[in-house]
Design an enzyme around this catalytic site. Structure first.
Site, PDB file in Angstrom:
ATOM      1  N   HIS A  20     -18.078 -18.362  39.569  1.00  0.00           N
ATOM      2  CA  HIS A  20     -17.265 -18.454  40.783  1.00  0.00           C
ATOM      3  C   HIS A  20     -18.024 -17.892  41.982  1.00  0.00           C
ATOM      4  CE1 HIS A  20     -14.570 -18.453  37.320  1.00  0.00           C
ATOM      5  NE2 HIS A  20     -13.683 -19.077  38.067  1.00  0.00           N
ATOM      6  N   GLY A 109      -9.380 -10.191  35.172  1.00  0.00           N
ATOM      7  CA  GLY A 109      -9.457 -11.635  34.952  1.00  0.00           C
ATOM      8  C   GLY A 109      -8.051 -12.211  34.877  1.00  0.00           C
ATOM      9  N   PRO A 110      -7.173 -11.585  34.061  1.00  0.00           N
ATOM     10  CA  PRO A 110      -5.761 -11.963  34.128  1.00  0.00           C
ATOM     11  C   PRO A 110      -5.217 -11.501  35.489  1.00  0.00           C
ATOM     12  CG  PRO A 110      -6.281 -10.807  32.080  1.00  0.00           C
ATOM     13  CD  PRO A 110      -7.439 -10.599  33.002  1.00  0.00           C
ATOM     14  N   LEU A 111      -5.022 -12.418  36.393  1.00  0.00           N
ATOM     15  CA  LEU A 111      -4.775 -12.077  37.792  1.00  0.00           C
ATOM     16  C   LEU A 111      -3.549 -11.185  37.942  1.00  0.00           C
ATOM     17  CD1 LEU A 111      -5.589 -15.560  39.341  1.00  0.00           C
ATOM     18  CD2 LEU A 111      -7.030 -13.519  39.349  1.00  0.00           C
ATOM     19  N   ASN A 177      -8.001 -15.729  51.896  1.00  0.00           N
ATOM     20  CA  ASN A 177      -8.779 -16.927  52.248  1.00  0.00           C
ATOM     21  C   ASN A 177      -7.955 -18.214  52.212  1.00  0.00           C
ATOM     22  OD1 ASN A 177      -8.577 -17.558  49.517  1.00  0.00           O
ATOM     23  ND2 ASN A 177     -10.683 -16.958  49.027  1.00  0.00           N
ATOM     24  N   HIS A 251     -14.610 -22.480  44.835  1.00  0.00           N
ATOM     25  CA  HIS A 251     -13.961 -21.468  43.995  1.00  0.00           C
ATOM     26  C   HIS A 251     -14.676 -21.202  42.667  1.00  0.00           C
ATOM     27  CE1 HIS A 251     -10.878 -19.326  41.687  1.00  0.00           C
ATOM     28  NE2 HIS A 251     -11.199 -20.149  40.717  1.00  0.00           N
ATOM     29  N   ARG A 344      14.493   5.424  16.259  1.00  0.00           N
ATOM     30  CA  ARG A 344      14.318   5.787  17.673  1.00  0.00           C
ATOM     31  C   ARG A 344      14.688   7.256  17.885  1.00  0.00           C
ATOM     32  NH1 ARG A 344      19.507   3.963  21.280  1.00  0.00           N
ATOM     33  NH2 ARG A 344      21.036   3.994  19.594  1.00  0.00           N
ATOM     34  N   GLU A 398       8.427  -4.187  32.913  1.00  0.00           N
ATOM     35  CA  GLU A 398       7.706  -4.008  31.648  1.00  0.00           C
ATOM     36  C   GLU A 398       6.224  -4.381  31.776  1.00  0.00           C
ATOM     37  OE1 GLU A 398      10.440  -5.886  31.995  1.00  0.00           O
ATOM     38  OE2 GLU A 398      11.994  -4.641  31.077  1.00  0.00           O
ATOM     39  N   PHE A 424      11.409  -7.208  24.634  1.00  0.00           N
ATOM     40  CA  PHE A 424      10.765  -7.338  25.939  1.00  0.00           C
ATOM     41  C   PHE A 424       9.275  -7.001  25.892  1.00  0.00           C
ATOM     42  CE2 PHE A 424      15.324  -6.449  27.208  1.00  0.00           C
ATOM     43  CZ  PHE A 424      15.626  -7.805  27.297  1.00  0.00           C
ATOM     44  N   HIS A 448      15.121  -0.864  19.226  1.00  0.00           N
ATOM     45  CA  HIS A 448      16.029  -2.008  19.026  1.00  0.00           C
ATOM     46  C   HIS A 448      15.229  -3.155  18.423  1.00  0.00           C
ATOM     47  CE1 HIS A 448      18.031   0.725  21.684  1.00  0.00           C
ATOM     48  NE2 HIS A 448      19.167   0.052  21.624  1.00  0.00           N
ATOM     49  N   ASP A 456      24.429  -7.010  21.126  1.00  0.00           N
ATOM     50  CA  ASP A 456      23.787  -7.587  22.310  1.00  0.00           C
ATOM     51  C   ASP A 456      23.284  -9.010  22.060  1.00  0.00           C
ATOM     52  OD1 ASP A 456      24.305  -5.742  24.234  1.00  0.00           O
ATOM     53  OD2 ASP A 456      22.455  -4.591  23.933  1.00  0.00           O
ATOM     54  N   HIS A 460      18.469 -10.290  22.813  1.00  0.00           N
ATOM     55  CA  HIS A 460      17.945  -8.932  22.689  1.00  0.00           C
ATOM     56  C   HIS A 460      17.361  -8.642  21.303  1.00  0.00           C
ATOM     57  CE1 HIS A 460      19.778  -8.458  26.520  1.00  0.00           C
ATOM     58  NE2 HIS A 460      19.619  -7.146  26.554  1.00  0.00           N
TER      59      HIS A 460
HETATM   60  C1  LIG Z   1      -2.858 -14.771  34.967  1.00  0.00           C
HETATM   61  C2  LIG Z   1      -3.879 -15.779  35.345  1.00  0.00           C
HETATM   62  N1  LIG Z   1      -3.514 -17.048  35.577  1.00  0.00           N
HETATM   63  C3  LIG Z   1      -4.430 -17.979  35.868  1.00  0.00           C
HETATM   64  C4  LIG Z   1      -5.754 -17.671  35.955  1.00  0.00           C
HETATM   65  C5  LIG Z   1      -6.791 -18.743  36.223  1.00  0.00           C
HETATM   66  N2  LIG Z   1      -7.323 -18.565  37.598  1.00  0.00           N
HETATM   67  C6  LIG Z   1      -8.468 -17.932  37.809  1.00  0.00           C
HETATM   68  S1  LIG Z   1      -8.838 -17.791  39.436  1.00  0.00           S
HETATM   69  C7  LIG Z   1      -7.460 -18.651  39.855  1.00  0.00           C
HETATM   70  C8  LIG Z   1      -7.138 -18.908  41.303  1.00  0.00           C
HETATM   71  C9  LIG Z   1      -7.104 -17.647  42.045  1.00  0.00           C
HETATM   72  O1  LIG Z   1      -6.981 -17.866  43.391  1.00  0.00           O
HETATM   73  P1  LIG Z   1      -7.486 -16.739  44.361  1.00  0.00           P
HETATM   74  O2  LIG Z   1      -7.080 -15.435  43.872  1.00  0.00           O
HETATM   75  O3  LIG Z   1      -7.044 -17.137  45.725  1.00  0.00           O
HETATM   76  O4  LIG Z   1      -9.052 -16.811  44.231  1.00  0.00           O
HETATM   77  P2  LIG Z   1     -10.087 -17.584  45.167  1.00  0.00           P
HETATM   78  O5  LIG Z   1      -9.971 -19.037  44.852  1.00  0.00           O
HETATM   79  O6  LIG Z   1      -9.710 -17.296  46.575  1.00  0.00           O
HETATM   80  O7  LIG Z   1     -11.392 -17.025  44.762  1.00  0.00           O
HETATM   81  C10 LIG Z   1      -6.723 -19.001  38.742  1.00  0.00           C
HETATM   82  C11 LIG Z   1      -5.459 -19.761  38.788  1.00  0.00           C
HETATM   83  C12 LIG Z   1      -6.099 -16.325  35.709  1.00  0.00           C
HETATM   84  N3  LIG Z   1      -7.370 -15.917  35.731  1.00  0.00           N
HETATM   85  N4  LIG Z   1      -5.158 -15.420  35.448  1.00  0.00           N
HETATM   86 MG   LIG Z   2      -7.870 -17.320  47.498  1.00  0.00          MG
END
Ligand SMILES: Cc1ncc(C[n+]2csc(CCOP(=O)(O)OP(=O)(O)O)c2C)c(N)n1
Ligand SMILES: [Mg+2]
Length: 651
Positions: A20, A109-111, A177, A251, A344, A398, A424, A448, A456, A460
């Site tokens: 990227h 990485g997981p945004l 951006n 990107h 618990r 959570e 959950f 639970h 519940d 649940h």
């Molecule tokens: C939870 C999650 N969902 C999807 C992705 C796949 N993914 C990686 S980057 C991206 C787009 C991110 O956009 P942005 O933060 O604006 O990055 P830019 O394109 O500006 O570098 C996605 C959907 C991820 N890494 N994590």
């Molecule tokens: Mg962006």
């Protein structure tokens, strides 16, 4: 200096044929401002306790981080590693990975999770500061987050919590951006992010992300605030690329030779790939020199403080020397008192001992404190501006709780545990996975834990959750069957420095069957024979948690029919798997096996084998009193007996 980052990023991605380039090229100016003027890090001591934390929440922009690390001189980040970007074994993994690369504070990485983990780190900083003072603990947590991080639901949880707790030393640079993978962010959002953050109690400002001075001023201002700060850096993704800049084309793919050549011309960067002029290197190295001096000053203060041993033990997360003794004494009491309590409740009782025996533990719950029973006497709540307490009210968040706990553990100084209902765990899943991937000592208190929660109803009642958790690598899933096993599970969880733990705990009462005190932690074997057969072993009943009681009763009923059953309690599959083949054979035996667990079957076939039977759930639960549900779904001693007699001839 910023162009050096851009060049390394586009050239490394080009060479790897993947990656990227856009984000590093867009945020190069802001990152240069942050590192050259503010960041307090010493590449020669990546883990120095009072360093600033830098979290690249937009983890796909990893080359930004690697380029900076290369230029400020982390020992593992030579130019050859930059050239091996994204290759097997290189420290330059596709996304930053904690424990794999010096100076990477958390896996991202997981945004959205990086941002949230940073909230945990910023909270840990304040809590350590409350314990050791400004002289020893005084650092910032800086985050670069993208549009994606801010769109993710977890960001709301994180922003809300950070604003509420007034984490003034948390500073987020948003790569504003307007582009994500599908194109312009206006395709999917029209949120006024500044208003959103402001509404949660943050300071906010928007600046031209390519104007270094403006970014420097904004950070300067943010550092003076007692609220967390958002600095929206308006940037152009892929800045410098002649046709792809400002588009989603920058990107996540190599720019291509022509585009790179054009970018070199536009940026005025005439150096060949992976060559950085000495003057630029020297300028970047000044960051390290400044950081080293700060670290040395801090070490002097630590040495003079008289609290060095205490501080080090705390940061290392060392349990007190008499910790196990205290737990063992309590275990003896439990075997004598034989309480008939929900696991618990047994967990709460264990925590009463644990939290008194060490002050490393930091409790919390996602608004289910009185259900999870995670709060013990005298912990005190962590509150806005008051960080002396040992209990975090995570709110109904959570996902954030799991990621914040990762941040607390990564920062050092605490062993976080947090509660919610087992069902959950789905909501917490993103953070649980990273606890496991990063090998963090985080304890999930999931109560639970089955249809046993009763009225519940199916929303649940967890069914598939144990299977999901057991499928997660490097995660210990404990489902203790009585008060003694619950204490043992806690003890194991707190000693597992490189592995997070889940405690799946019942709402309903369970009798104590471990009535004979053993010093040895039997739960540590993962599974053990809880009731020996009288003469020969006709059948082995395998069970966990609340179903161990059912297995015991079934064994009694089988005895009347001249079937001799062994009962095996299996509180932790993962630990059982690590035992010797001999031990496992001994426990599992050669007789047919019947497993009972009020959950999905997935995974049990490994233990019951081809001839085995499973008594448990085949679908979702229902709303009714627990005892009616156990009857309704056939998870009863009689159900177990029937399953046994299905494979054996019973009298
Ligand atoms: C939870 C999650 N969902 C999807 C992705 C796949 N993914 C990686 S980057 C991206 C787009 C991110 O956009 P942005 O933060 O604006 O990055 P830019 O394109 O500006 O570098 C996605 C959907 C991820 N890494 N994590
Ligand atoms: Mg962006």
């Amino acid at each position: 200096m910023a162009n050096a980052l851009r060049a390394l990023a586009m050239d490394a991605v080009e060479r790897a044929k993947s990656g990227h380039p856009g984000m590093p090229m867009g945020m190069a100016d802001a990152a240069t401002a942050l590192f050259t003027r503010f960041m307090k890090v010493d590449p020669s001591r990546p883990n120095w306790a009072d360093r600033d934390r830098f979290i690249l929440s937009a983890g796909h922009g990893s080359m930004l981080l690697y380029a900076i690390h290369h230029l400020i001189g982390y020992a593992d980040m030579g130019i050859d590693e930059i050239k091996r970007f994204r290759q097997l074994g290189a420290v330059t993994a596709g996304h930053p990975e904690y424990g794999h690369t010096f100076g990477v504070e958390t896996t991202t990485g997981p945004l959205g999770q990086g941002l949230t983990t940073a909230v945990g780190m910023a909270l840990a900083e304040r809590m350590m500061n409350a314990r050791f003072g400004d002289d020893l603990v005084d650092h910032h947590t800086y985050v670069i987050a993208g549009d994606g991080c801010l769109m993710e639901g977890i960001s709301h949880e994180a922003i809300d919590l950070a604003g509420h707790l007034k984490l003034g030393k948390l500073i987020v640079l948003w790569d504003d951006n307007g582009i994500s993978i599908d194109g312009r962010t206006t395709l999917s959002t029209s949120t006024d992010q500044l208003a959103r953050f402001r509404a949660s109690g943050w300071d906010v400002v928007s600046v031209d992300g390519h104007a270094c001075d403006a970014v420097v001023d904004a950070i300067d201002e943010a550092r003076r605030s007692d609220r967390p700060s958002l600095i929206a850096c308006r940037t152009t993704i892929g800045f410098g690329a002649p046709t792809k800049a400002g588009t989603e084309g920058a990107h996540g793919a190599p720019l291509g030779a022509a585009e790179i050549e054009g970018a070199r011309a536009r940026l005025g960067w005439s150096h060949p790939p992976f060559e950085i002029p000495e003057s630029v290197r020297t300028a970047w190295r000044a960051v390290a020199t400044r950081g080293r001096a700060a670290r040395e000053d801090w070490e002097k203060r630590l040495a003079a403080s008289g609290r060095r041993a205490e501080f080090d033990a705390r940061i290392e997360g060392e349990l007190p020397a008499d910790f196990d003794e205290k737990l063992s004494a309590y275990k003896r009491e439990l075997s004598q008192a034989r309480p008939n309590v929900a696991s618990r409740k047994a967990s709460e009782m264990a925590l009463g001992i644990i939290n008194a025996a060490t002050d490393l533990t930091l409790g919390g719950s996602a608004d289910l404190t009185h259900s999870n029973l995670t709060l013990t006497k005298g912990l005190g709540s962590v509150a806005p501006g008051d960080y002396a307490g040992r209990y975090v009210h995570y709110g109904i968040r959570e996902h954030a709780m799991s990621a914040v706990m990762n941040g607390l553990a990564l920062h050092g100084g605490f062993i976080p545990y947090g509660g919610t209902f087992l069902v959950f765990s789905d909501y917490a899943r993103g953070g649980i996975r990273l606890s496991a991937l990063m090998g963090q000592r985080v304890v999930y208190v999931f109560t639970h834990d089955s249809i046993g929660l009763g009225e519940d109803g199916p929303t649940h009642q967890p069914v598939e959750h144990l299977a999901m958790l057991r499928a997660t690598p490097n995660l210990h899933v404990f489902r203790p069957a009585d008060a003694v096993e619950t204490l043992e599970a806690w003890q194991l969880a707190l000693h597992a420095e490189g592995t997070p733990s889940v405690l799946a705990l019942s709402r309903q009462n369970l009798p104590t069957f471990r009535t004979e005190h053993r010093e040895e932690n039997l739960t540590g074997y993962g599974a053990y024979v809880a009731r020996k057969p009288k003469r020969r072993r006709d059948v082995t009943l395998l069970a966990t948690g609340s179903e161990v009681e059912i297995a015991f009763k079934a064994a009694d009923m089988l005895a009347l029919r001249d079937v001799d059953a062994a009962v095996v309690s299996m509180p932790c599959w993962e630990l059982f798997e690590t035992q010797s083949a001999d031990y496992r054979r001994q426990v599992l035996g050669t007789a047919p096996r019947v497993a009972v667990e009020a959950a999905a079957r997935l995974g049990w076939d490994r233990w019951i084998g081809e001839r085995g039977r499973f008594v448990g759930m085949n679908g979702f639960g229902a709303s009714a009193p627990a005892s009616d549900l156990y009857e309704h779904f056939g998870i009863t001693p009689r159900g177990v007996v029937e399953a046994v007699c299905d494979i054996l001839t019973c009298a």
